[in-house]
Design a protein around this motif. Structure first.
Motif, PDB file in Angstrom:
ATOM      1  N   THR A 118      28.529  29.946  36.626  1.00 31.58           N
ATOM      2  CA  THR A 118      27.908  29.901  38.230  1.00 31.58           C
ATOM      3  C   THR A 118      26.264  30.034  37.955  1.00 31.58           C
ATOM      4  N   ARG A 178      20.717  21.245  41.208  1.00 28.05           N
ATOM      5  CA  ARG A 178      21.884  22.207  41.497  1.00 28.05           C
ATOM      6  C   ARG A 178      21.207  23.803  42.258  1.00 28.05           C
ATOM      7  N   LYS A 179      21.951  24.245  42.997  1.00 26.47           N
ATOM      8  CA  LYS A 179      21.332  25.335  43.779  1.00 26.47           C
ATOM      9  C   LYS A 179      21.939  26.846  43.299  1.00 26.47           C
ATOM     10  N   GLU A 219      26.124  27.701  42.945  1.00 25.92           N
ATOM     11  CA  GLU A 219      27.063  26.634  42.774  1.00 25.92           C
ATOM     12  C   GLU A 219      27.752  26.540  41.292  1.00 25.92           C
ATOM     13  N   THR A 220      28.782  26.108  41.282  1.00 24.10           N
ATOM     14  CA  THR A 220      29.568  26.223  39.917  1.00 24.10           C
ATOM     15  C   THR A 220      28.900  24.934  39.032  1.00 24.10           C
ATOM     16  N   VAL A 221      28.463  25.245  37.939  1.00 21.62           N
ATOM     17  CA  VAL A 221      28.053  24.140  37.029  1.00 21.62           C
ATOM     18  C   VAL A 221      28.771  23.931  35.603  1.00 21.62           C
ATOM     19  N   ASP A 244      15.831  30.797  47.885  1.00 18.15           N
ATOM     20  CA  ASP A 244      16.462  30.809  46.705  1.00 18.15           C
ATOM     21  C   ASP A 244      15.548  31.088  45.436  1.00 18.15           C
ATOM     22  N   ARG A 268      25.340  36.241  47.397  1.00 22.85           N
ATOM     23  CA  ARG A 268      26.538  35.893  48.485  1.00 22.85           C
ATOM     24  C   ARG A 268      26.600  37.097  49.393  1.00 22.85           C
TER      25      ARG A 268
END
Length: 399
Positions: free
Chosen positions: A18, A61-62, A65-67, A136, A147
């Motif tokens: 993540t 990607r922010k 996010e899952t990478v 962010d 979250r």
């Protein structure tokens, strides 16, 4: 020439993670190896540094996010000069009144990095109000805290970060929401009486109800928490676990510590704790019973002739087990310093994959939580784990 910022290898069998906090924004000039973003895997949280100097051209990607491992998450323009970088947020607001100084600042306007040290590039575009940022790129918080902020609608400016450099933890958000849910005694409103919040073991469950009356919240588990849950269940399904309880007379150890504590601290600049005694004692027992320092691999028993002792510590993301390598070769002072350093790195989410892998035996100390008895679960593929508990002074029959 454009450089690609990729998700690094995160350890054996780890394929995704993540994305955490971006420390720089698009258009900022970055130095080679400067930490740009945090990546939270199922085992630990790592900082990813810039592969080279240049302008952070694109963030692909922010945060949150899952990478995948090896995925390109940003691009750096290596040909750009520092003067081509965009002005900082403070420079852009040249005509605006100065913002109030953050309550957790160091008072001199200096920025700090993740471990509290003064940032190497004092002129870098770093937001000193990072702990009260609303974007962010400015918010210094792990994905779990981000979250929770997003779900509760609580502005980050209303949360006091207790971490290093004003970093906001998940517990900080929970605490702020709890404080906010308390009714103001000076302005009672009979038509809008606050609903009582039921007590619960989990602090998060004591948050105030949402305006829409929802009584449940869905909070995704972090990769680390999912892995802990999976491995705990896996251990109980794949091993025949036996727990035995024994009491140990700690009188002589306590007396020894009290006698040499001052001299030990002065000579080694570290306190003489109990963990070094426990590690040394466990190693002597493992030498006497080598099968406990072994593992079963298929139909074979693999005996370990080295003693890499895992020590369970409470980290920023939960319980983790960093490994003290070749603990049998370390002195009491070296053991105390190593365990203390690993505990700090765990608290700050700075542990690497190498520091978490390859243990031959684990020691878990539930005594720090006041526990008298517990049944610690094996850390596969290890064959044994030692659970230590609270020390109590009590009358004993001797002889």
């Amino acid at each position: 020439m454009a450089l690609s910022l990729k998700v690094p290898a995160l350890g054996e069998s780890v394929s995704e993670a993540t994305l955490g906090t971006w420390k720089r924004a698009e258009g900022d000039y970055v130095q080679a190896d400067e930490p740009l973003v945090e990546v939270e895997s199922e085992k630990a949280t790592l900082e990813v540094g810039a592969p080279g100097a240049g302008i952070l051209k694109r963030i692909l990607r922010k945060a949150g996010e899952t990478v995948a491992v090896g995925e390109v998450i940003a691009e750096i323009d290596q040909t750009a000069r520092p003067e081509a970088a965009k002005p900082s947020s403070q420079q852009k607001k040249g005509d605006a009144p100065p913002a109030p100084a953050p309550t957790g600042g160091n008072g001199n306007g200096s920025t700090t990095n993740g471990n509290g040290a003064i940032a190497a590039n004092a002129n870098a575009d770093v937001n000193v109000n990072a702990n009260t940022g609303d974007g962010d790129g400015n918010l210094r918080a792990p994905p779990s805290a981000r979250r929770l902020l997003a779900e509760s609608g609580l502005p980050a400016s209303e949360v006091k970060g207790t971490g290093r450099g004003g970093r906001i933890s998940k517990q900080d958000v929970v605490r702020a929401l709890q404080d906010k849910s308390q009714p103001a005694p000076s302005e009672p409103d009979a038509s809008h009486e606050p609903q009582a919040v039921p007590a619960a073991a989990d602090a998060e469950m004591s948050l105030t109800l949402r305006p829409d009356g929802a009584r449940e919240r869905v909070v995704p588990m972090s990769p680390l928490r999912r892995t802990v849950a999976r491995r705990l269940v896996e251990a109980q399904h794949t091993a025949a676990i036996l727990t035995t309880f024994n009491e140990v007379d700690m009188t002589n150890v306590i007396s020894l510590r009290e006698r040499f504590q001052e001299r030990f601290l002065k000579q080694h600049n570290v306190k003489l704790g109990f963990m070094s005694f426990f590690v040394k004692g466990a190693i002597e027992a493992l030498k006497t019973f080598p099968s406990v320092n072994a593992e079963i691999r298929g139909t074979d028993v693999i005996y370990k002739d080295h003693y890499d002792i895992g020590v369970a510590v409470g980290g920023g993301k939960g319980l983790v087990v960093p490994v003290v390598r070749d603990a049998d070769r370390l002195s009491f002072a070296e053991l105390e310093k190593t365990v203390a350093a690993l505990a700090v790195r765990a608290r700050d989410n700075k542990l690497t994959m190498k520091e978490l892998e390859g243990g031959t035996f684990t020691i878990s100390n539930g005594g720090v939580y006041g526990s008298m008895l517990s049944t610690p679960i094996l850390n596969p593929p290890q064959s044994g784990i030692l659970g230590l508990h609270a020390i109590q002074r009590r009358p004993m029959a001797v002889g």
